[in-house]
Design a protein around this motif. Structure first.
Motif, PDB file in Angstrom:
ATOM      1  N   LEU A   1       0.801  -1.223   0.000  1.00  0.00           N
ATOM      2  CA  LEU A   1       0.000   0.000   0.000  1.00  0.00           C
ATOM      3  C   LEU A   1       0.834   1.273   0.000  1.00  0.00           C
ATOM      4  O   LEU A   1       0.291   2.357  -0.179  1.00  0.00           O
ATOM      5  N   LEU A   2       2.128   1.140   0.207  1.00  0.00           N
ATOM      6  CA  LEU A   2       2.993   2.316   0.172  1.00  0.00           C
ATOM      7  C   LEU A   2       3.459   2.535  -1.263  1.00  0.00           C
ATOM      8  O   LEU A   2       3.629   1.580  -2.019  1.00  0.00           O
ATOM      9  N   VAL A   3       3.642   3.790  -1.631  1.00  0.00           N
ATOM     10  CA  VAL A   3       4.075   4.059  -3.002  1.00  0.00           C
ATOM     11  C   VAL A   3       5.591   4.117  -3.125  1.00  0.00           C
ATOM     12  O   VAL A   3       6.126   3.944  -4.211  1.00  0.00           O
ATOM     13  N   GLY A   4       6.252   4.363  -2.032  1.00  0.00           N
ATOM     14  CA  GLY A   4       7.714   4.361  -2.027  1.00  0.00           C
ATOM     15  C   GLY A   4       8.222   3.115  -1.324  1.00  0.00           C
ATOM     16  O   GLY A   4       7.496   2.448  -0.607  1.00  0.00           O
ATOM     17  N   ARG A   5       9.462   2.797  -1.565  1.00  0.00           N
ATOM     18  CA  ARG A   5      10.082   1.669  -0.884  1.00  0.00           C
ATOM     19  C   ARG A   5      10.567   2.130   0.473  1.00  0.00           C
ATOM     20  O   ARG A   5      11.279   3.130   0.565  1.00  0.00           O
ATOM     21  N   VAL A   6      10.168   1.433   1.514  1.00  0.00           N
ATOM     22  CA  VAL A   6      10.607   1.785   2.853  1.00  0.00           C
ATOM     23  C   VAL A   6      12.070   1.399   2.986  1.00  0.00           C
ATOM     24  O   VAL A   6      12.451   0.259   2.762  1.00  0.00           O
ATOM     25  N   ARG A   7      12.869   2.380   3.327  1.00  0.00           N
ATOM     26  CA  ARG A   7      14.302   2.128   3.501  1.00  0.00           C
ATOM     27  C   ARG A   7      14.544   1.554   4.884  1.00  0.00           C
ATOM     28  O   ARG A   7      13.712   1.665   5.770  1.00  0.00           O
TER      29      ARG A   7
ATOM     30  N   LYS B   1      -5.093  -0.880  -2.888  1.00  0.00           N
ATOM     31  CA  LYS B   1      -3.898  -1.499  -3.470  1.00  0.00           C
ATOM     32  C   LYS B   1      -3.750  -1.091  -4.931  1.00  0.00           C
ATOM     33  O   LYS B   1      -2.656  -0.761  -5.388  1.00  0.00           O
ATOM     34  N   GLN B   2      -4.863  -1.113  -5.658  1.00  0.00           N
ATOM     35  CA  GLN B   2      -4.817  -0.734  -7.070  1.00  0.00           C
ATOM     36  C   GLN B   2      -4.415   0.728  -7.215  1.00  0.00           C
ATOM     37  O   GLN B   2      -3.604   1.070  -8.082  1.00  0.00           O
ATOM     38  N   PHE B   3      -4.961   1.596  -6.370  1.00  0.00           N
ATOM     39  CA  PHE B   3      -4.619   3.012  -6.416  1.00  0.00           C
ATOM     40  C   PHE B   3      -3.126   3.205  -6.146  1.00  0.00           C
ATOM     41  O   PHE B   3      -2.438   3.926  -6.872  1.00  0.00           O
ATOM     42  N   ALA B   4      -2.607   2.533  -5.119  1.00  0.00           N
ATOM     43  CA  ALA B   4      -1.182   2.634  -4.787  1.00  0.00           C
ATOM     44  C   ALA B   4      -0.329   2.151  -5.956  1.00  0.00           C
ATOM     45  O   ALA B   4       0.682   2.781  -6.294  1.00  0.00           O
ATOM     46  N   GLU B   5      -0.725   1.066  -6.593  1.00  0.00           N
ATOM     47  CA  GLU B   5       0.029   0.546  -7.733  1.00  0.00           C
ATOM     48  C   GLU B   5       0.037   1.548  -8.887  1.00  0.00           C
ATOM     49  O   GLU B   5       1.067   1.770  -9.517  1.00  0.00           O
ATOM     50  N   LEU B   6      -1.098   2.179  -9.145  1.00  0.00           N
ATOM     51  CA  LEU B   6      -1.167   3.185 -10.203  1.00  0.00           C
ATOM     52  C   LEU B   6      -0.248   4.367  -9.907  1.00  0.00           C
ATOM     53  O   LEU B   6       0.451   4.859 -10.795  1.00  0.00           O
TER      54      LEU B   6
END
Length: 140
Positions: free
Chosen positions: A35-41, A75-80
């Motif tokens: 659900l996150l759009v960035g990769r958590v570091r 989930k779909q929104f986050a992927e978009l």
């Protein structure tokens, strides 16, 4: 202070939980579910590090979920969003369908509130006149 000014700021999972109102467990769930759009570091010790952008995104997610957006739609929104520019019409469609659902829920709640307000008025009026006995009395 905007995102651009604090883009390099790194936040712990506890700080993000505090800022978003999500539990640490929920934050881990959001990450696992994509659900996150960035990769958590992560730090060299494996601790999650978030950015102010992550917090802003999570605040949107919280509102979408609180308003009843299905997890699959989120989930779909986050992927978009992760895919970047070019799919804005799809994002708009997802959000507009959800807005329509929320509008329907609001209308339904307003109808409920109207009935409740009417019933409160009936009881208040009867109590003020001292005639409350027998209101919805199942033994009568």
């Amino acid at each position: 202070m905007g995102i651009a000014e604090t883009a390099d700021e790194q936040l712990s999972i506890g700080e993000v939980a505090e800022r978003t109102g999500l539990s640490v467990h929920a934050l881990r769930f959001y990450e696992r579910e994509g659900l996150l759009v960035g990769r958590v570091r992560r730090t060299s010790g494996g601790r999650r590090r978030y950015t102010p952008f992550d917090v802003d995104w999570l605040l949107i997610c919280v509102k979408l979920r609180e308003s009843g957006m299905p997890l699959a739609d989120l989930k779909q929104f986050a992927e978009l969003v992760r895919q970047g520019p070019g799919n804005e019409a799809e994002r708009l469609e997802l959000l507009d369908v959800h807005r329509q659902r929320v509008d329907a829920q609001i209308r339904a709640l307003e109808e409920c509130r109207s009935v409740i307000a009417w019933k409160v008025g009936v009881y208040a009026e009867h109590l003020a006149r001292g005639e409350a006995g027998g209101l919805w009395d199942p033994t009568a």
